[in-house]
Design a protein around this motif. Structure first.
Motif, PDB file in Angstrom:
ATOM      1  N   ILE A   1       0.680  -1.050  -0.121  1.00 53.82           N
ATOM      2  CA  ILE A   1       0.025  -0.105  -0.127  1.00 53.82           C
ATOM      3  C   ILE A   1       0.851   1.350   0.058  1.00 53.82           C
ATOM      4  N   SER A   2       1.899   0.666  -0.324  1.00 51.40           N
ATOM      5  CA  SER A   2       2.977   2.254  -0.654  1.00 51.40           C
ATOM      6  C   SER A   2       3.033   3.355  -0.606  1.00 51.40           C
ATOM      7  N   TRP A   3       2.178   2.729  -2.244  1.00 52.81           N
ATOM      8  CA  TRP A   3       1.732   3.956  -3.756  1.00 52.81           C
ATOM      9  C   TRP A   3       0.195   4.657  -2.826  1.00 52.81           C
ATOM     10  N   ALA A   4      -0.234   4.327  -1.330  1.00 53.97           N
ATOM     11  CA  ALA A   4      -1.055   5.664  -0.726  1.00 53.97           C
ATOM     12  C   ALA A   4      -0.236   6.471   0.469  1.00 53.97           C
ATOM     13  N   ALA A   5       1.158   5.667   0.423  1.00 58.66           N
ATOM     14  CA  ALA A   5       1.293   6.929   1.432  1.00 58.66           C
ATOM     15  C   ALA A   5       1.221   8.203   1.402  1.00 58.66           C
ATOM     16  N   PHE A   6       0.894   9.304   0.765  1.00 58.39           N
ATOM     17  CA  PHE A   6       1.005  10.284   0.973  1.00 58.39           C
ATOM     18  C   PHE A   6      -0.919  10.458   1.492  1.00 58.39           C
ATOM     19  N   ASN A   7      -1.542   9.993   0.794  1.00 65.27           N
ATOM     20  CA  ASN A   7      -2.718  10.077   1.660  1.00 65.27           C
ATOM     21  C   ASN A   7      -2.989   9.418   2.816  1.00 65.27           C
ATOM     22  N   ILE A   8      -1.598   9.148   3.509  1.00 60.64           N
ATOM     23  CA  ILE A   8      -1.223   8.411   4.928  1.00 60.64           C
ATOM     24  C   ILE A   8      -1.589   9.612   5.451  1.00 60.64           C
ATOM     25  N   ILE A   9       0.056  10.338   5.698  1.00 58.71           N
ATOM     26  CA  ILE A   9       0.172  11.424   5.666  1.00 58.71           C
ATOM     27  C   ILE A   9      -1.041  12.199   5.814  1.00 58.71           C
ATOM     28  N   GLU A  10      -2.131  12.355   5.023  1.00 63.82           N
ATOM     29  CA  GLU A  10      -3.029  13.332   5.036  1.00 63.82           C
ATOM     30  C   GLU A  10      -3.886  12.745   6.106  1.00 63.82           C
ATOM     31  N   VAL A  11      -4.143  12.056   6.513  1.00 63.32           N
ATOM     32  CA  VAL A  11      -4.676  11.178   7.376  1.00 63.32           C
ATOM     33  C   VAL A  11      -4.340  11.489   8.866  1.00 63.32           C
ATOM     34  N   MET A  12      -2.852  10.922   8.603  1.00 63.25           N
ATOM     35  CA  MET A  12      -2.501  11.410   9.497  1.00 63.25           C
ATOM     36  C   MET A  12      -2.633  12.958  10.178  1.00 63.25           C
ATOM     37  N   SER A  13      -2.361  13.833   9.337  1.00 60.13           N
ATOM     38  CA  SER A  13      -2.666  15.418   9.398  1.00 60.13           C
ATOM     39  C   SER A  13      -4.153  15.776  10.366  1.00 60.13           C
ATOM     40  N   ALA A  14      -4.950  14.662   9.961  1.00 55.44           N
ATOM     41  CA  ALA A  14      -6.235  15.341  10.464  1.00 55.44           C
ATOM     42  C   ALA A  14      -6.542  16.126  11.786  1.00 55.44           C
ATOM     43  N   SER A  15      -7.528  16.249  12.593  1.00 59.91           N
ATOM     44  CA  SER A  15      -7.320  17.559  13.554  1.00 59.91           C
ATOM     45  C   SER A  15      -8.086  16.415  14.582  1.00 59.91           C
ATOM     46  N   LYS A  16      -9.179  15.618  14.079  1.00 64.83           N
ATOM     47  CA  LYS A  16      -9.633  14.721  14.743  1.00 64.83           C
ATOM     48  C   LYS A  16      -8.873  13.584  15.274  1.00 64.83           C
ATOM     49  N   PHE A  17      -8.980  13.194  17.095  1.00 69.52           N
ATOM     50  CA  PHE A  17      -8.080  11.859  17.040  1.00 69.52           C
ATOM     51  C   PHE A  17      -8.130  10.640  16.366  1.00 69.52           C
ATOM     52  N   THR A  18      -9.313  10.517  15.891  1.00 72.13           N
ATOM     53  CA  THR A  18      -9.879   9.408  15.370  1.00 72.13           C
ATOM     54  C   THR A  18      -9.599   8.770  14.120  1.00 72.13           C
ATOM     55  N   PHE A  19      -9.142  10.130  13.188  1.00 73.09           N
ATOM     56  CA  PHE A  19      -8.070  10.236  12.022  1.00 73.09           C
ATOM     57  C   PHE A  19      -7.392   9.874  11.940  1.00 73.09           C
ATOM     58  N   LYS A  20      -6.977  10.379  13.164  1.00 71.93           N
ATOM     59  CA  LYS A  20      -4.998  10.567  13.340  1.00 71.93           C
ATOM     60  C   LYS A  20      -4.873   9.247  14.117  1.00 71.93           C
ATOM     61  N   ARG A  21      -5.170   8.645  14.100  1.00 74.08           N
ATOM     62  CA  ARG A  21      -5.372   7.333  15.122  1.00 74.08           C
ATOM     63  C   ARG A  21      -5.107   6.333  13.683  1.00 74.08           C
ATOM     64  N   ILE A  22      -5.818   6.859  12.721  1.00 77.25           N
ATOM     65  CA  ILE A  22      -6.215   5.053  12.021  1.00 77.25           C
ATOM     66  C   ILE A  22      -4.634   5.770  10.505  1.00 77.25           C
ATOM     67  N   GLY A  23      -4.721   7.247  10.075  1.00 79.70           N
ATOM     68  CA  GLY A  23      -3.242   7.316   9.738  1.00 79.70           C
ATOM     69  C   GLY A  23      -2.277   7.080  10.760  1.00 79.70           C
ATOM     70  N   TYR A  24      -1.699   6.639  11.364  1.00 77.66           N
ATOM     71  CA  TYR A  24      -0.764   6.534  11.630  1.00 77.66           C
ATOM     72  C   TYR A  24      -0.149   5.473  12.235  1.00 77.66           C
ATOM     73  N   LEU A  25      -1.280   4.532  12.202  1.00 79.54           N
ATOM     74  CA  LEU A  25      -1.452   2.827  13.036  1.00 79.54           C
ATOM     75  C   LEU A  25      -1.190   2.464  11.083  1.00 79.54           C
ATOM     76  N   ALA A  26      -1.740   3.193  10.577  1.00 81.42           N
ATOM     77  CA  ALA A  26      -1.468   3.194   8.553  1.00 81.42           C
ATOM     78  C   ALA A  26       0.275   3.383   8.307  1.00 81.42           C
ATOM     79  N   ALA A  27       0.389   4.210   8.809  1.00 79.89           N
ATOM     80  CA  ALA A  27       1.692   4.690   8.548  1.00 79.89           C
ATOM     81  C   ALA A  27       3.297   3.430   9.053  1.00 79.89           C
ATOM     82  N   SER A  28       2.812   3.460  10.431  1.00 77.20           N
ATOM     83  CA  SER A  28       3.775   2.363  11.448  1.00 77.20           C
ATOM     84  C   SER A  28       3.308   1.094  10.870  1.00 77.20           C
ATOM     85  N   GLN A  29       2.529   0.755   9.751  1.00 79.40           N
ATOM     86  CA  GLN A  29       2.167  -0.843   9.451  1.00 79.40           C
ATOM     87  C   GLN A  29       3.486  -0.622   7.929  1.00 79.40           C
ATOM     88  N   CYS A  30       3.480   0.337   7.481  1.00 81.82           N
ATOM     89  CA  CYS A  30       3.571   0.778   5.995  1.00 81.82           C
ATOM     90  C   CYS A  30       4.595   1.113   5.661  1.00 81.82           C
TER      91      CYS A  30
END
Lengths: 1151, 275
Positions: A72-101
């Protein structure tokens, strides 16, 4: 618009969430891949939408797909977008994806730095926590460097939840950015005593992990850990600490002695098995490190063994396993204590659990002569029973290991061993054919008495080769044919029926064997052939001899056709040879002698490390040039090593070219003579091995006559069991005999068992070996070095963390703090440091100064305590601790100087050591104080120079309130603190106790730099001693030479050429006569004192470059004549150039 | 250091894959497969340690695993970790899952992989043990769930996405996990129900661990013991007593078997192992 939004949210209603995705995948079991690719297309659509919730949902699904193995490395940029969400709910999803890939190769990872920094400083502890957790999985060296400081701040966060995460992640930061270890370590150490148990445990965790890799740096923490160990009740922490002590004790035996008691107490008191086990483990480590000395060891050992026995006897397989594991550690140093539990070990061999059987096998090393046969017999039955090949292979290696250990020490009957090896060849599907083969070769070569037996067995093996090499799965075992063929060939004189063996080796089936085995076959066929010829000719049976030749001529072509080059080449060579022999035979010429001359000579085993151990004779420098290298600077690139090819030693083809005996003896004698005459030759005390070496020839190897009490041949195929029986009988008989002639026994023993005379144990002494065999020791070069150093792996990532932590921190060792960089400064890290330092000294604020003063005081005290320890990275201020005249040769000179030296050192000028140089010039001196100074410019501040003044207290008084004042000129002005008038002095930010020196820096602003100038100034201070205090003054003249406005700047030759071509430069030149100094030193001197760098050097001519702080280019061409030096200069300012050259003339005149 | 944490079911289907060292996806899958084949061969009554060998990182590494019902929990660790400690850690992790999901079963892991990750993140961070106190772990997770919930109530428009993600997961969510579970045709073993309230017409009495039967025969008098003896530290254990998460403790132990009570080690083993 509104419609669009509504439509968007309706669309979203139909978006799949993670659960839908999972369900979908489960419902599409047949075409899962197709379904997933559909989903990925949908996800791609979702990622294109602006709504962050949709994106987060998509990323969440991607994380699931990642688990299923989709990239899923092609979505790395989108993952970063989600990481920078202001809501914890989304941020957590983003960081989880980042930590996996995410990983170091992810290129967008650098975009995350600021986002992570923001999250780390977020007011919500969970934002911070999520960022820390994510970062721990994908931290890169860049991220580590940029965020180290932020994380370090978090280590003192008010929330323990954040503290423990920050502490843990520091380990990852250290790994990626080792420079951060020293600055962060004090705080990490503090955390060991954090009130929160979680944080404390995290700190213990990190330090244990660090210490495991480089234990010696953490010895100083031992007392602290000792305290924790005796006070903590947290078993997790205790386990970690106890494990750490296990790593530390080998380095510090005293620690071990202290540990024994509390550990023993823990062993007695704890109910937690995990803790008990780790305690036992560490006690074992302690005992190993102490190894001898303390008498009360046996109690501890007994306790350990006893506890382990309880573990092993437990019905819980886990405990059994660990018990055996720990037992094997004891075995290494205290085999006797383990041997007492042999019953237990053998019992474990029957365990249903393979892991446990393997562990039990490890413990079998503690065998003796007495029980070797018994144990091997037991193992052989296991071999037959074993189902899995891994376990069987393991058994096989174990059998070979225990038999061959310490030079076959425990084997009393080699025939038995050979037959064991032969039996092992009947194993199916083993991978260890080569191991058996190696053993066969080794035994046959080194145990002379066994050769006849070995050869007979091997010929039988060759005869039944079709069994061994029948199926492809058995390919592993056909390696033994290699050994068999070689042994039959090499020791063909022992063969009963050579002709039969020869025919066996020439069977057409042989061509199906692997190439390297066929090659050995071909070669050894000739050896056999030679032996047969000899035999037949002696018997004058010419027709039989011709028959053999005919056989060879007929059969060899099948090898000539081989696809294997080696086989083909050897076969065709030999075929021609045999044809030639055939011709000679037809003429009735005796050929046997000549053919066997091909293989004349005895074979000696050579130790594998023999070549390495040949000591380098004194006075021989292997790195020195034999011929002077070409002086051409380009020749630098060539590697002189390439001239010689490293020659690997080959053990597998043991036939080495051998000079004839006389020649060898002659050489040996000559060498001995030479050594005896050489007064510098240190004679080693003769080891038993060496004594053997001194024997002049092979035939002098004391091979003892075989006194066979066992019939050599066992009827039929040898079965090791028969030997066991025979051996028992023999021992029994021996015992009876011995009773009869007790008196003679001793004498016989001595005669018979030379190789293990010193290794006898009481029980072993009863058993005399069946055959008096001599094991030929492997040949070692004379004077072999005993050392056996193994180099560490230079690529070990943990080596970077091998950092001395006891050294006090220097100011320069700070974690990088985020700051605005101007474009100029960000070129290289070295340059980055310089302005930082100068900024501080230029605008000293009062607070900072006080703080600095304190630090200096502290440092000074430390310096007094251990001046020798200061070796690494230091700040400018610490310079005076070093003898000043050595500034040049060390690394800690200010960067400008370092650069000045570098071009020289990196160039071709390495022939001579440079004389010590110092750029510090005496400023003024009286009975109280001595001042030396140096002026440095910096390219970043075009009109400022920094004057570093070293003040040395030469009196017994305490000097304080020092103040430096300078009478400003129009051109040069001292930079004073804001708000002070031009007549005020600048206070020196430290005080000087007697005998101490320190450095202060003052900044001057310069208008024009083309002229040198002098400034008058005064240093006023209060000298305080027992009698009272006095005001003192010291006048000085500060000399700003034109040189001091230059900054060493490296320049490439192409840029240099362009500069000269541009024609903007005016020219001037000087010539100095009577120079005796070498050109190399001369250049170094110019580089150092005048801050030039060498651009290019050809013979006795060099071009040099430097730059003034205001950007003037200065180019020099230095030529050395017979006794003179001429310097041609070009510069954008003629006045500056002429002044510079004048200064240079003065310098050169002293050369 | 922990190198990897793998959870997969009896058929080798990955349920959680967490590497603390970078491996490309194909290699990750390969490691999961190989690990699965390694542990599958092993009986339940042999030791829980495996020399990892060439799998990850070489001879310094060990595989330490536990088999709970249909799931294998495998930790790949190096020699700096205590073997028994890791076994306990796995137990802590599973018990935490049990608390957060209320009688956890494989389905929970299947449909809420992300949540399982979040729980794991509170136990292990970057390959190092972060927290071993279960109450602390659960408290942090609950706090984060509250935070998440508060965000959801603010933006109701996104409710579709997050209703089913509410925490602790609602067992009755419409169109969520539940409905599928109640479909009569259940072929895969992970569909088995372990919760008493979900018993279908033919409740499948599942022994989540083979030793379970052994446990009972060994210690018939103390059926709920395993849960309560997790910790020796008195301050930590009371909340995890047998009561709250062994709802069926008093009834027939088999039919009400929650994953943990069934899957825990036999008492004779646990008592000794716990720290």
């Amino acid at each position: 618009m509104a419609l669009k939004m509504v439509k968007g949210s309706i669309d979203r209603m139909f978006d799949k969430n993670l659960q839908d995705l999972v369900r979908g995948i489960r419902n599409h079991k047949e075409d899962e891949a197709k379904y997933i690719s559909q989903c990925i297309d949908e996800i791609k659509q979702e990622l294109k939408q602006d709504n962050i919730a949709v994106k987060a949902n998509a990323v969440c699904k991607l994380t699931y797909l990642q688990m299923l193995g989709y990239d899923i490395s092609w979505a790395a940029f989108n993952i970063i977008e989600v990481m920078s969400a202001s809501k914890f709910t989304f941020k957590r999803i983003g960081y989880l994806a980042a930590s996996q890939c995410f990983h170091e190769g992810t290129d967008v990872i650098m975009l995350t730095t600021n986002q992570i920094r923001k999250d780390l400083s977020s007011p919500s502890q969970y934002d911070t926590g999520v960022a820390l957790t994510g970062l721990s999985c994908f931290v890169t060296p860049d991220l580590a460097r940029d965020l180290a400081n932020d994380i370090m701040t978090l280590m003192s966060h008010t929330k323990p939840y954040i503290r423990k995460k920050a502490v843990l992640i520091m380990y990852k930061v250290f790994l990626k950015y080792p420079e951060s270890l020293r600055p962060a370590f004090p705080r990490l150490k503090e955390k060991l005593e954090d009130p929160d148990p979680g944080v404390q445990s995290a700190a213990v965790n990190v330090i244990c992990e660090l210490a495991r890799r480089n234990p010696k740096n953490y010895l100083s923490l031992a007392p602290l850990f000792f305290k924790l160990m005796t006070s903590s009740t947290n078993n997790w922490v205790l386990i970690k600490i106890i494990k750490l002590f296990g790593a530390l004790t080998p380095l510090e035996p005293r620690l071990g002695k202290k540990l024994i008691e509390p550990l023993t107490n823990l062993i007695h008191s704890t109910s937690a098995m995990s803790l008990l086990y780790e305690c036992v483990n560490t006690v074992i480590a302690v005992l190993i490190s102490l190894s001898s000395g303390m008498p009360n060891h046996s109690a501890s050992i007994q306790l350990c063994v006893q506890k382990l026995r309880i573990l092993i006897e437990d019905s819980d397989q886990n405990l059994k396993y660990l018990g055996l594991l720990a037992m094997s550690k004891i075995l290494r140093t205290h085999p006797k204590s383990v041997q007492a539990h042999k019953d237990l070990v053998l019992q474990c061999l029957d365990d249903k659990d393979e892991s446990i059987r393997l562990r039990a096998l490890d413990l079998l090393y503690g065998v003796s002569k007495k029980n070797l046969m018994e144990i091997v017999k037991k193992l052989m039955t296991h071999v037959d029973k074993a189902e899995g090949t891994t376990y069987r292979d393991e058994l096989l290696t174990k059998i070979i290991d225990i038999c061959s250990q310490s030079n076959y020490q425990h084997i009393t009957n080699f025939e038995w061993y050979i037959s064991i090896l032969v039996e092992l060849t009947r194993l199916e599907g083993t991978r260890h054919g080569h191991l058996i083969a190696a053993q066969m070769l080794d035994v046959a070569i080194r145990v002379k008495a066994i050769r006849r037996f070995a050869v007979s067995q091997m010929s039988a093996l060759l005869d039944s080769a079709h069994l061994v090499a029948s199926s492809p799965q058995r390919s592993g075992i056909c390696e033994v044919l290699y050994a068999a063929a070689w042994i039959c060939g090499e020791f063909s004189e022992h063969l009963q029926e050579p002709q039969q063996t020869l025919e066996a080796m020439l069977r057409p089936k042989v061509t199906t064997l692997p190439g390297h085995i066929q090659a050995v076959y071909v070669q050894n066929v000739v050896k056999l052939y030679a032996a047969i010829l000899q035999q037949k000719e002696q018997a004058a049976d010419t027709s039989a001899a011709q028959e053999v030749t005919q056989l060879l001529v007929e059969r060899l072509p099948q090898f000539v056709q081989s696809a294997d080059l080696e086989v083909q080449e050897r076969a065709s060579c030999i075929l021609q040879l045999v044809k030639h022999v055939q011709k000679l035979q037809a003429k009735d010429v005796p050929v046997a002698e000549e053919v066997s001359a091909l293989f004349a000579g005895e074979l000696n085993p050579v130790a594998p490390k023999a070549q390495k151990k040949v000591p380098v004779p004194e006075g021989l420098d292997l790195d020195a040039w034999i011929n002077e290298p070409l002086s051409d600077s380009e020749s630098e690139d060539e590697k002189p090593k390439a001239m010689f090819q490293d020659e690997e030693q080959r053990h597998t083809k043991p036939r080495a070219p051998e000079a004839d005996e006389q020649e060898l003896a002659r050489r040996r004698e000559a060498r001995r003579q030479e050594q005896a005459n050489n007064p510098f030759y240190i004679k080693s005390s003769p080891s038993p091995q060496k004594r053997y070496q001194d024997a002049p020839g092979v035939e002098h190897i004391p091979v003892v006559q075989i006194d066979l009490s066992v019939p050599l041949k066992v009827p039929g195929m040898p079965l090791s069991d028969q030997y066991v029986k025979l051996e028992e009988e023999r021992r029994h008989r021996q015992r009876l005999e011995k009773d009869k002639r007790k008196k003679k026994k001793r004498e016989r023993e001595r005669r018979g068992t030379r190789r293990h005379s010193s290794l006898h144990t009481e029980s072993d002494e009863d058993i005399a070996p069946a055959q008096r065999v001599d094991i030929v020791t492997e040949e070692m070069p004379e004077n072999a070095l005993p050392s056996d150093e193994d180099d560490k792996d230079p690529n070990d990532p943990y080596r970077a963390l091998d950092i001395d932590l006891d050294k006090p921190l220097a100011d320069s060792e700070k974690l990088p703090v985020q700051k605005h960089r101007n474009a100029e400064t960000s070129k290289s890290p070295e340059k980055e440091d310089v302005p930082l330092v100068e900024k501080k000294s230029k605008k000293p604020k009062k607070k900072e100064k006080k703080h600095k003063e304190k630090e200096r005081e502290k440092k000074k005290k430390e310096v007094e305590k251990k001046p020798s320890k200061h070796k690494k990275k230091k700040h400018k201020k610490d310079k005076e601790e070093r003898p000043k005249d050595k500034r040049k040769s060390k690394k800690k000179v200010p960067p400008a100087d370092e650069e000045a030296a570098e071009p020289v050192e990196n160039g071709t000028l390495e022939e001579e050591p440079l004389p010590p140089m110092s750029s510090y010039i005496l400023l003024a001196e009286n009975s109280y104080i001595k001042m030396t100074y140096d002026v440095q410019g910096s390219l970043q501040k075009d009109s400022q120079v920094t004057v570093s003044v070293v003040l040395e207290n030469q009196s017994d008084s305490f000097l304080k309130s020092m103040e430096l004042n300078v009478l400003d000129s129009l051109n040069a002005r001292l930079a004073r603190p804001e708000g002070s008038s031009v007549h005020d002095g600048v206070p020196v930010p430290f005080q000087l106790p007697p005998g101490i020196s320190n450095e202060a820096q003052f900044v001057f602003t310069i208008q024009s730099i083309v002229m040198a100038q002098k400034l008058k100034g005064t240093l006023s201070f209060i000298a305080k001693n027992d009698e009272g205090s006095t005001h003192e003054k010291l006048d000085f003249k500060l000399h700003f030479t034109c040189t001091s406005y230059l900054v060493t700047t490296p320049c490439y030759s192409d840029a240099f050429a362009k500069l000269l071509e541009s024609g903007d430069l005016s020219m001037s030149s000087i010539k100095v006569d009577g120079i005796s100094m070498s050109f190399h030193n001369l250049l170094a001197k110019i580089c150092f004192h005048h801050r030039f760098s060498v651009v290019e050097r050809v013979d006795s001519c060099a071009s040099m470059y430097s730059r003034s702080i205001q950007g003037h280019h200065v180019c020099l061409l230095v030529k050395k004549g017979e006794k003179s030096v001429s310097v041609d200069g070009k510069c954008s300012d003629p006045t500056l150039l002429s002044n510079l050259l004048e200064e240079m003339k003065e310098t050169l005149a002293t050369c | 250091m922990i190198q990897a944490i793998l959870v997969f079911n009896n058929h080798g289907k990955p349920r959680l894959v967490r590497f603390y060292q970078r491996f490309p996806e194909e290699i990750q899958q390969q490691i999961v497969r190989e690990t699965f084949h390694l542990v599958l061969k092993r009986d339940d009554n042999i030791c829980n340690f495996l020399e990892g060998g060439s799998l990850i990182g070489g001879s310094d590494y060990k595989l330490i695993y536990r088999h709970y019902a249909t799931l294998y929990f495998v930790f790949c660790v190096d020699s700096s970790e205590s073997e028994l400690g890791i076994l306990d850690l796995i137990q802590v992790f599973v018990e935490t899952l049990d608390k957060c999901f209320e009688n956890v079963c494989e389905l929970d892991l299947i449909f809420h992989m992300d949540k399982v990750h979040y729980i794991l993140q509170e136990v292990v961070m970057g390959g190092m043990v972060l927290e071993t106190n279960m109450n602390e772990i659960v408290a942090q997770i609950e706090a984060q769930n509250r935070l998440e919930k508060s965000e959801i109530t603010v933006s109701l428009s996104h409710s579709r996405l997050y209703t089913s993600a509410g925490w602790p997961f609602s067992r009755t969510c419409p169109g969520g996990v539940r409905c599928e579970e109640h479909q009569p045709a259940r072929d895969a073993p992970e569909h088995q129900h372990w919760r008493s309230q979900h018993q279908g017409p033919q409740p499948v009495p599942v022994c989540l661990r083979v030793e379970d039967s052994r446990t009972e025969s060994l210690e018939p008098a103390e059926p709920s013991q395993p849960c309560s003896t997790v910790r020796s530290a008195p301050s930590r254990s009371p909340a995890s007593g047998p009561g709250p998460h062994c709802p069926g403790a008093g009834k027939s132990p088999v039919s009400t078997a929650s994953l943990l009570t069934c899957a825990a080690l036999p008492i004779s083993r646990t008592r000794r192992l716990w720290m």
